[in-house]
Design a protein around this motif. Structure first.
Motif, PDB file in Angstrom:
ATOM      1  N   LYS A 193      45.293  48.121  14.328  1.00  0.00           N
ATOM      2  CA  LYS A 193      44.995  49.330  14.646  1.00  0.00           C
ATOM      3  C   LYS A 193      44.559  50.072  13.154  1.00  0.00           C
ATOM      4  O   LYS A 193      43.685  50.806  13.145  1.00  0.00           O
ATOM      5  N   ARG A 216      44.324  55.665  16.448  1.00  0.00           N
ATOM      6  CA  ARG A 216      44.455  54.416  17.016  1.00  0.00           C
ATOM      7  C   ARG A 216      42.984  54.050  18.049  1.00  0.00           C
ATOM      8  O   ARG A 216      43.156  53.110  18.310  1.00  0.00           O
ATOM      9  N   ASP A 217      42.354  55.178  17.976  1.00  0.00           N
ATOM     10  CA  ASP A 217      41.147  55.158  19.057  1.00  0.00           C
ATOM     11  C   ASP A 217      39.850  55.094  18.244  1.00  0.00           C
ATOM     12  O   ASP A 217      39.607  56.371  17.570  1.00  0.00           O
ATOM     13  N   LYS A 224      37.938  58.524  18.777  1.00  0.00           N
ATOM     14  CA  LYS A 224      38.753  59.552  17.989  1.00  0.00           C
ATOM     15  C   LYS A 224      38.495  59.656  16.626  1.00  0.00           C
ATOM     16  O   LYS A 224      38.198  60.648  16.044  1.00  0.00           O
TER      17      LYS A 224
END
Length: 114
Positions: A12, A104-105, A108
């Protein structure tokens, strides 16, 4: 300047850096496992993230489970646990000025730079 709390062994975290590269964003890498952040630095990061210390903990880490899980801890004690064991810090973290996210996304991350 953008700062990234980065663990090169984390997929990530590597994806986060790839996004920043592709977006032509300049950034500084903080290898927090090698350069452990101080209590003041973590407190500042938490303020920018708008999170409580427990929300920045990787609660599935063996160190957490064996040493801290199910204990009543103050925010200060949780921050000290992260200083003592930086592997407990969730990653990657992107800091831009007075704002930060746990990145992590990809959605986002994209929203953070929109």
């Amino acid at each position: 300047m953008i700062e990234v709390y980065h663990n090169p062994h984390c997929g990530k975290s590597r994806n986060c850096l790839a996004f920043l590269e592709n977006a032509n964003q300049e950034y500084t890498i903080i290898k927090y496992l090698e350069e452990t952040p101080s209590t003041d630095e973590l407190t500042s990061v938490l303020t920018k993230l708008k999170l409580k210390p427990i929300d920045l903990i990787r609660q599935k880490e063996k160190i957490w489970i064996e040493n801290y899980k199910n204990q009543e801890m103050t925010d200060e004690a949780i921050i000290q646990a992260m200083v003592n064991h930086p592997i407990l810090i969730e990653r990657p973290i992107i800091i831009k000025g007075n704002e930060a996210i746990i990145a992590r996304d990809m959605d986002k991350i994209e929203a953070f730079f929109s």
